[in-house]
Scaffold this motif. Structure first.
Motif, PDB file in Angstrom:
ATOM      1  N   MET A 177     -44.694  -6.565  30.649  1.00 35.48           N
ATOM      2  CA  MET A 177     -45.100  -6.265  31.356  1.00 35.48           C
ATOM      3  C   MET A 177     -46.726  -5.597  31.375  1.00 35.48           C
ATOM      4  N   GLY A 178     -47.340  -5.748  31.970  1.00 33.37           N
ATOM      5  CA  GLY A 178     -48.827  -5.497  31.105  1.00 33.37           C
ATOM      6  C   GLY A 178     -49.280  -5.587  30.010  1.00 33.37           C
ATOM      7  N   GLY A 179     -49.333  -7.089  29.472  1.00 31.56           N
ATOM      8  CA  GLY A 179     -49.355  -7.299  28.481  1.00 31.56           C
ATOM      9  C   GLY A 179     -49.044  -7.103  27.477  1.00 31.56           C
ATOM     10  N   ASN A 180     -49.893  -7.411  25.461  1.00 27.96           N
ATOM     11  CA  ASN A 180     -49.169  -6.754  25.059  1.00 27.96           C
ATOM     12  C   ASN A 180     -48.808  -5.176  24.271  1.00 27.96           C
ATOM     13  N   ALA A 181     -47.481  -4.976  24.778  1.00 32.10           N
ATOM     14  CA  ALA A 181     -48.009  -3.135  24.560  1.00 32.10           C
ATOM     15  C   ALA A 181     -48.263  -2.951  23.200  1.00 32.10           C
ATOM     16  N   LEU A 182     -47.510  -3.634  22.244  1.00 28.83           N
ATOM     17  CA  LEU A 182     -47.965  -3.594  20.163  1.00 28.83           C
ATOM     18  C   LEU A 182     -49.033  -3.333  20.257  1.00 28.83           C
ATOM     19  N   ALA A 183     -50.141  -4.172  21.451  1.00 30.21           N
ATOM     20  CA  ALA A 183     -51.989  -3.959  20.483  1.00 30.21           C
ATOM     21  C   ALA A 183     -52.462  -2.902  21.564  1.00 30.21           C
ATOM     22  N   GLN A 184     -51.767  -2.077  22.230  1.00 27.19           N
ATOM     23  CA  GLN A 184     -52.009  -0.927  23.174  1.00 27.19           C
ATOM     24  C   GLN A 184     -51.864   0.255  22.547  1.00 27.19           C
ATOM     25  N   GLN A 185     -51.194   0.739  21.105  1.00 26.81           N
ATOM     26  CA  GLN A 185     -50.529   1.315  20.688  1.00 26.81           C
ATOM     27  C   GLN A 185     -51.333   1.717  19.185  1.00 26.81           C
ATOM     28  N   ALA A 186     -51.730   2.732  18.535  1.00 25.96           N
ATOM     29  CA  ALA A 186     -52.280   2.879  17.920  1.00 25.96           C
ATOM     30  C   ALA A 186     -50.997   4.094  16.804  1.00 25.96           C
ATOM     31  N   HIS A 187     -50.572   4.133  16.744  1.00 26.05           N
ATOM     32  CA  HIS A 187     -49.697   5.079  15.551  1.00 26.05           C
ATOM     33  C   HIS A 187     -48.105   4.620  16.332  1.00 26.05           C
ATOM     34  N   TRP A 188     -46.918   4.178  14.217  1.00 28.20           N
ATOM     35  CA  TRP A 188     -46.347   4.354  14.638  1.00 28.20           C
ATOM     36  C   TRP A 188     -45.580   5.013  14.321  1.00 28.20           C
ATOM     37  N   PRO A 189     -43.417   4.644  14.952  1.00 22.08           N
ATOM     38  CA  PRO A 189     -43.425   3.894  15.057  1.00 22.08           C
ATOM     39  C   PRO A 189     -43.534   3.310  16.394  1.00 22.08           C
ATOM     40  N   LYS A 190     -43.826   2.270  16.396  1.00 19.44           N
ATOM     41  CA  LYS A 190     -44.706   1.405  18.321  1.00 19.44           C
ATOM     42  C   LYS A 190     -42.870   0.884  18.505  1.00 19.44           C
ATOM     43  N   THR A 191     -43.701   1.065  20.373  1.00 23.07           N
ATOM     44  CA  THR A 191     -42.123   0.792  21.364  1.00 23.07           C
ATOM     45  C   THR A 191     -42.762  -0.323  21.857  1.00 23.07           C
ATOM     46  N   THR A 192     -41.260  -0.892  22.190  1.00 19.85           N
ATOM     47  CA  THR A 192     -41.354  -2.333  23.333  1.00 19.85           C
ATOM     48  C   THR A 192     -40.564  -2.962  24.202  1.00 19.85           C
ATOM     49  N   ILE A 193     -40.393  -3.049  25.454  1.00 18.07           N
ATOM     50  CA  ILE A 193     -38.952  -3.355  26.014  1.00 18.07           C
ATOM     51  C   ILE A 193     -39.374  -5.445  26.193  1.00 18.07           C
ATOM     52  N   TYR A 194     -40.503  -6.171  25.266  1.00 13.03           N
ATOM     53  CA  TYR A 194     -39.847  -7.022  25.257  1.00 13.03           C
ATOM     54  C   TYR A 194     -40.051  -7.578  24.092  1.00 13.03           C
ATOM     55  N   PHE A 195     -39.273  -8.412  23.283  1.00 14.64           N
ATOM     56  CA  PHE A 195     -39.524  -9.234  22.198  1.00 14.64           C
ATOM     57  C   PHE A 195     -40.234 -10.238  21.762  1.00 14.64           C
ATOM     58  N   ASP A 196     -41.403 -10.521  21.293  1.00 15.57           N
ATOM     59  CA  ASP A 196     -41.940 -11.649  20.822  1.00 15.57           C
ATOM     60  C   ASP A 196     -42.605 -12.271  20.040  1.00 15.57           C
ATOM     61  N   ALA A 197     -41.924 -13.013  18.988  1.00 16.75           N
ATOM     62  CA  ALA A 197     -41.838 -12.940  17.854  1.00 16.75           C
ATOM     63  C   ALA A 197     -43.747 -13.260  17.571  1.00 16.75           C
ATOM     64  N   LYS A 198     -45.011 -13.739  18.451  1.00 18.29           N
ATOM     65  CA  LYS A 198     -45.632 -14.237  18.462  1.00 18.29           C
ATOM     66  C   LYS A 198     -46.960 -12.505  17.808  1.00 18.29           C
ATOM     67  N   GLN A 199     -46.260 -11.638  19.393  1.00 14.30           N
ATOM     68  CA  GLN A 199     -46.642 -10.839  19.037  1.00 14.30           C
ATOM     69  C   GLN A 199     -46.390 -10.161  17.669  1.00 14.30           C
ATOM     70  N   PHE A 200     -45.575  -9.482  16.980  1.00 17.26           N
ATOM     71  CA  PHE A 200     -45.652  -8.911  15.743  1.00 17.26           C
ATOM     72  C   PHE A 200     -45.841  -9.737  14.805  1.00 17.26           C
ATOM     73  N   ALA A 201     -46.527 -10.977  14.574  1.00 17.11           N
ATOM     74  CA  ALA A 201     -47.168 -11.470  13.910  1.00 17.11           C
ATOM     75  C   ALA A 201     -48.476 -10.965  13.619  1.00 17.11           C
ATOM     76  N   SER A 202     -49.092 -10.771  15.055  1.00 14.66           N
ATOM     77  CA  SER A 202     -50.501 -10.423  15.502  1.00 14.66           C
ATOM     78  C   SER A 202     -51.053  -9.043  14.777  1.00 14.66           C
ATOM     79  N   ASP A 203     -49.808  -8.610  15.461  1.00 20.89           N
ATOM     80  CA  ASP A 203     -49.561  -7.115  15.565  1.00 20.89           C
ATOM     81  C   ASP A 203     -49.616  -6.638  13.844  1.00 20.89           C
ATOM     82  N   LEU A 204     -48.661  -7.006  12.879  1.00 19.05           N
ATOM     83  CA  LEU A 204     -48.968  -7.318  11.157  1.00 19.05           C
ATOM     84  C   LEU A 204     -49.572  -7.839  10.531  1.00 19.05           C
ATOM     85  N   ALA A 205     -50.356  -8.781  11.512  1.00 17.76           N
ATOM     86  CA  ALA A 205     -51.775  -9.694  11.226  1.00 17.76           C
ATOM     87  C   ALA A 205     -51.247 -10.612   9.523  1.00 17.76           C
ATOM     88  N   ARG A 206     -50.047 -10.618   9.866  1.00 11.53           N
ATOM     89  CA  ARG A 206     -48.717 -12.215   8.640  1.00 11.53           C
ATOM     90  C   ARG A 206     -47.839 -12.709   9.314  1.00 11.53           C
TER      91      ARG A 206
END
Length: 251
Positions: free
Chosen positions: A151-180
């Motif tokens: 809901m509301g797009g990629n929650a990980l990309a909207q957070q600047a501090h760690w740890p990051k919280t999400t309610i939706y598990f998407d491996a592609k979003q994790f890869a994009s957030d980690l740049a790996r």
């Protein structure tokens, strides 16, 4: 057939089509129940399966089993992810995931450390420090959890501090957030009595367990029987009214 009136072609066609459809859906539900029971059986036996080297199953995990693997790597301890509100805790809590850097691999392995129970408040639980240096880990190499709705797009990309919280598990979003790139499955660590994390990994069939598939199959088979019964009732010859017959025969 002497007790039935001659049915119209469309009544026969409609009854036949409906009955076959209901039977097909019932059989499909039974097959799904059998498939899920087989998956649960394989999952139960995987916990005691011999350990395999992670490199042997990393990119091509077996289709007919859940691989129990061992792997060496180093946590990216400053890149912790919290999967919020897993279903197995009534007080709230988070499932904690940490990327693991494996020597000689460009991909990161997401490690499921386990479930960290909440304290009954809206605040995230306090995370214990992660071990530093190379770690030797073992557990089940599993598909990512199917938890939450995006809901509301990629929650990980909207957070600047760690740890990051999400309610939706998407491996592609994790890869994009980690740049790996990340491996397609996650490593669910074996249970450890000394760990603060709760590691009770189960396959999430709570919304549609095998028993519910069988209940739906019974429902579809009942519909098929009802279609035949309705056809027979509607086309049954009715006995002539005796009073009406006597009145028409009298002079």
């Amino acid at each position: 057939m002497n007790g039935l009136r001659r049915p119209s072609w469309w009544a026969v066609l409609l009854t036949l089509a409906g009955t076959l459809l209901f039977l097909h859906l019932g059989v499909w539900q039974l097959h799904r129940a059998d498939e899920k029971e087989e998956i649960l059986r394989r999952y139960a036996t995987a916990a005691t399966a011999p350990l395999r080297d992670f490199a042997a199953v990393a990119d091509a995990p077996p289709n007919d089993a859940f691989a129990r693997v061992q792997v060496r790597g180093e946590y990216l301890s400053d890149r912790v992810y919290l999967l919020d509100n897993p279903k197995h805790d009534q007080r709230g809590g988070v499932e904690v995931f940490v990327p693991l850097r494996i020597a000689g691999s460009d991909q990161l392995l997401l490690v499921d450390l386990g479930f960290l129970p909440g304290n009954g408040t809206d605040q995230a639980p306090q995370l214990p420090p992660l071990a530093s240096g190379e770690q030797r880990l073992q557990g089940l190499y599993l598909p990512p959890p199917g938890v939450g709705y995006e809901m509301g797009g990629n929650a990980l990309a909207q957070q600047a501090h760690w740890p990051k919280t999400t309610i939706y598990f998407d491996a592609k979003q994790f890869a994009s957030d980690l740049a790996r790139p990340v491996y397609p499955l996650v490593l669910a660590l074996d249970a450890d009595p000394a760990s603060i994390y709760v590691r009770e990994h189960t396959l999430d069939f709570s919304s549609m367990p095998p028993a519910r598939h069988r209940a739906y199959a019974f429902q579809w088979f009942t519909f098929a029987l009802a279609a035949v019964v309705i056809f027979v009732v509607l086309h049954r010859r009715r006995k002539p009214n005796r009073r009406h017959s006597k009145s028409t025969d009298s002079p």
